[in-house]
Scaffold this active site. Structure first.
Site, PDB file in Angstrom:
ATOM      1  CG  ASP A   1      -2.090   0.973   1.060  1.00 34.67           C
ATOM      2  OD1 ASP A   1      -1.846   2.200   1.059  1.00 34.67           O
ATOM      3  OD2 ASP A   1      -3.241   0.504   0.946  1.00 34.67           O
TER       4      ASP A   1
ATOM      5  CB  THR B   1     -16.433   1.041  -9.095  1.00 35.30           C
ATOM      6  OG1 THR B   1     -17.633   1.757  -8.794  1.00 35.30           O
ATOM      7  CG2 THR B   1     -15.755   1.735 -10.272  1.00 35.30           C
ATOM      8  CG  ASP B   2     -21.870   0.427  -9.020  1.00 37.01           C
ATOM      9  OD1 ASP B   2     -21.029   1.296  -8.710  1.00 37.01           O
ATOM     10  OD2 ASP B   2     -22.948   0.290  -8.398  1.00 37.01           O
ATOM     11  CD  GLU B   3     -18.927   5.737  -8.660  1.00 37.40           C
ATOM     12  OE1 GLU B   3     -18.681   6.810  -9.245  1.00 37.40           O
ATOM     13  OE2 GLU B   3     -18.725   5.573  -7.444  1.00 37.40           O
TER      14      GLU B   3
ATOM     15  CE1 TYR C   1     -12.775   5.150  -8.414  1.00 37.88           C
ATOM     16  CE2 TYR C   1     -15.141   5.522  -8.408  1.00 37.88           C
ATOM     17  CZ  TYR C   1     -14.053   4.712  -8.140  1.00 37.88           C
ATOM     18  OH  TYR C   1     -14.246   3.465  -7.617  1.00 37.88           O
TER      19      TYR C   1
ATOM     20  CE  LYS D   1     -11.363   0.705 -10.034  1.00 31.79           C
ATOM     21  NZ  LYS D   1     -10.245  -0.106  -9.449  1.00 31.79           N
TER      22      LYS D   1
ATOM     23  CG  HIS E   1     -24.474  13.244  -7.933  1.00 32.25           C
ATOM     24  ND1 HIS E   1     -24.891  13.751  -6.723  1.00 32.25           N
ATOM     25  CD2 HIS E   1     -24.120  11.958  -7.682  1.00 32.25           C
ATOM     26  CE1 HIS E   1     -24.785  12.833  -5.787  1.00 32.25           C
ATOM     27  NE2 HIS E   1     -24.326  11.723  -6.347  1.00 32.25           N
TER      28      HIS E   1
END
Length: 351
Positions: A32, A133-135, A158, A162, A293
């Site tokens: 990390d 992610t589902d985004e 973001y 991804k 958003h």
């Protein structure tokens, strides 16, 4: 004893995953970079445990990753490392591209080169699991859910970063044969969540008597997944998933943001009532919506259920009550984040 290299294992989801993995008898090499969201206090219970080797370093450091792979010979690599906050990506997208795209590429190259050196059963059994992610799918209307075949349509820096990392993982499988698995999850919540995210932010501000900011009309819908359920899903995909496949992970718990905030307020009213007797919902304040958003996310996890037998075991009502109780009982951890002292901690780090 299985050995896994876990990247981003001092973050929220990664930290929970590492704690559970070590408890289940896995040796974890935990890499990390300890950016603002990495918190070694999450891993304090593992101090001195030989089954947990923490390494302070970046997934983009190919030399370091190659050394760790050669030295520890992991059976799997699980990539949790990511910049993951939409608001921060709007203010500074460069860091998201650097970690989520450039960093993932460097990690994939190092893992590919390591995998090529393996022989026989070790090579056959090796897996690279990428947590996403589902985004990446964008936004939904009032109906429908994201499936594994939903076209990618990311709407924030973001989610775009991804999406790019997901494509790289897929490409390394199809081009080089690297045995990869990808999971795309809905909104996680639970212990050790960094207090900039909705649920821990609302808990902290409600206890402090501060306004509880809710974007726009508060009716944005998310599918909420308890973090321990997510960890179990990842272990299931790692053990039984078909190489090259993507599995969506959801909590079967669609809630409007305002419903989540109100649920937290009600729980705190029961457990830690305000001195003036007023309901904590009176602290809710609507603020200007974030740019771009997404209105609604919802996950269809049918593939994961039908193929691999996983379903969430926590309802939202159970999970949010557990989470509120955890934060009330672990104020030292929360305060360490809020006052910044968590960044001064180092627990047996190498690298």
């Amino acid at each position: 004893m299985a050995t896994w290299l876990v990247t981003g294992g001092a973050g929220f989801i990664g930290g929970n995953f590492v704690l559970e993995a070590v408890t289940r008898g896995v040796k974890v090499i935990n890499l990390d970079a300890l950016t603002y969201a990495g918190n070694l206090q999450t891993l304090a219970s593992l101090e001195g445990n030989p089954a947990h080797v923490f390494v302070h370093g970046d997934i983009g450091d190919r030399e370091l990753v190659a050394r760790l792979l050669a030295e520890h010979q992991p059976d799997a690599v699980l990539n949790f490392a990511a910049e993951s906050h939409v608001d921060r990506s709007i203010d500074g997208p460069g860091a998201f591209i650097q970690t989520n795209v450039v960093g993932t590429l460097a990690l994939l190259e190092a893992v590919r080169d390591y995998w090529k050196t393996l022989q026989g059963e070790a090579k056959e059994a090796f897996r690279f699991l990428h947590v996403s992610t589902d985004e990446v799918y964008g936004t939904l209307g009032d109906t429908g859910k994201f499936t594994e075949t939903t076209p990618y349509a990311p709407n924030s820096p973001y989610s775009a970063s991804k999406a790019a990392s997901d494509h790289l993982v897929r490409a390394f499988h199809h081009t080089y044969g690297l045995p990869v698995l990808t999971t795309n999850c809905s909104n996680n919540y639970g212990p050790y969540h960094f207090p900039e995210k909705l649920i821990p932010l609302v808990i902290a501000r409600a206890l402090a008597g501060e306004p509880l900011p809710v974007y726009g009309d508060g009716k944005q819908v998310r599918d909420w997944l308890f973090v321990s359920d997510h960890c179990e899903a990842i272990r299931t995909v790692l053990a039984k998933g078909r190489v090259g496949e993507t599995y969506n992970v959801g909590g079967n718990a669609e809630k409007q943001n305002i419903e989540v905030v109100q649920a937290i307020c009600a729980l705190l009213d029961q457990r830690r009532p305000r001195a003036d007797g007023q309901p904590r919902a009176s602290q809710i304040t609507y603020v200007t919506d974030r740019p771009g958003h997404d209105r609604r996310y919802a996950i269809d996890a049918t593939k994961l259920r039908d193929e691999l037998g996983w379903e969430p075991s926590w309802t939202f009502e159970q999970g949010i009550a557990f989470t509120v109780d955890w934060y009330l009982e672990n104020q030292a951890w929360v305060n360490g984040v809020l006052d910044g002292s968590y960044r001064l901690q180092r627990i047996g780090t190498e690298g």
